[in-house]
Write a protein that holds these residues in place. Structure first.
Motif, PDB file in Angstrom:
ATOM      1  N   VAL A 120       0.478  -0.957   0.228  1.00 36.44           N
ATOM      2  CA  VAL A 120      -0.050   0.136  -0.202  1.00 36.44           C
ATOM      3  C   VAL A 120       0.922   1.423  -0.141  1.00 36.44           C
ATOM      4  N   LEU A 121       2.228   1.138  -0.083  1.00 40.47           N
ATOM      5  CA  LEU A 121       2.757   2.051   0.545  1.00 40.47           C
ATOM      6  C   LEU A 121       2.846   2.907  -1.267  1.00 40.47           C
ATOM      7  N   THR A 125      -1.735   8.652  -4.461  1.00 43.53           N
ATOM      8  CA  THR A 125      -2.514   9.926  -4.016  1.00 43.53           C
ATOM      9  C   THR A 125      -4.113   9.551  -4.250  1.00 43.53           C
ATOM     10  N   ALA A 128      -5.185   5.935  -3.274  1.00 42.97           N
ATOM     11  CA  ALA A 128      -5.577   5.942  -1.453  1.00 42.97           C
ATOM     12  C   ALA A 128      -6.888   6.529  -1.628  1.00 42.97           C
ATOM     13  N   THR A 152      -7.036   4.432   7.955  1.00 43.50           N
ATOM     14  CA  THR A 152      -5.360   3.975   7.630  1.00 43.50           C
ATOM     15  C   THR A 152      -5.600   2.435   6.735  1.00 43.50           C
ATOM     16  N   ARG A 160      -0.095   3.140   5.810  1.00 45.42           N
ATOM     17  CA  ARG A 160      -0.538   5.353   5.714  1.00 45.42           C
ATOM     18  C   ARG A 160      -0.619   5.748   6.521  1.00 45.42           C
ATOM     19  N   PRO A 161      -1.575   6.960   6.563  1.00 43.25           N
ATOM     20  CA  PRO A 161      -1.449   7.684   7.530  1.00 43.25           C
ATOM     21  C   PRO A 161      -2.410   8.329   8.058  1.00 43.25           C
ATOM     22  N   ARG A 163      -6.081   9.230   7.169  1.00 40.67           N
ATOM     23  CA  ARG A 163      -6.590  10.637   5.968  1.00 40.67           C
ATOM     24  C   ARG A 163      -7.950  10.533   6.327  1.00 40.67           C
TER      25      ARG A 163
END
Length: 168
Positions: A120-121, A125, A128, A152, A160-161, A163
């Motif tokens: 997933v990294l 954008t 995600a 997450t 990922r952080p 959001r």
């Protein structure tokens, strides 16, 4: 003399009104088009595909079948259908990137965690955002929470952080 004063006052009023109307600060522009409107009641599952790089809600018919958040994300990973592609909608979610476990609330209950089967990294954008918005909406529709909760996205390569969906 009163006739002249009345005419002068009327002329002054018309000039003042003309100045105010032309100096309102609104600049002329060309036609601004948006996305096509949905027709009729929306019955189905909501997915976020990309339109000009931004998440756009698409309703896919489910013929009255209840679809879980995990199944919804599976539909997202399958990509846009023919009619969606013809409207210029695309997906950046890699084919086959589906949830490895049920979508769950974080330990502190402040958001959602979606654990995916693949990395997933390296997701863009756009990809995600598609996953975040689709997961948050799917959980909210099933009565499980807030569609503005931070999400997450985790995978075998890390997380990922959190959001929230950028679409309000």
């Amino acid at each position: 003399m009163t006739g002249r004063r009345a005419a002068r006052a009327l002329l002054t009023g018309v000039l003042l009104l003309t100045l105010l109307a032309t100096g309102c600060g609104v600049r002329p522009s060309g036609v601004i088009t948006g996305r096509s409107a949905t027709t009729g009641p929306a019955v189905g599952v909501g997915l976020y595909l990309l339109s000009h790089g931004r998440p756009a809600l698409v309703i896919r018919e489910t013929k009255g079948i209840t679809v879980s958040p995990e199944q919804t994300l599976g539909l997202l990973a399958a990509g846009p259908g023919e009619s969606e592609r013809s409207r210029g909608l695309v997906s950046e979610v890699p084919a086959g990137l589906v949830p490895a476990s049920p979508v769950a609330w974080t330990a502190d209950g402040s958001g959602l965690t979606v654990t995916m089967t693949g990395p997933v990294l390296p997701l863009s954008t756009g990809a995600a955002d598609q996953i975040i918005c689709t997961a948050a909406l799917a959980v909210a529709v099933t009565g499980g929470g807030d569609s503005f909760a931070p999400v997450t996205i985790a995978g075998p390569d890390g997380a990922r952080p959190p959001r929230p969906c950028p679409i309000k």
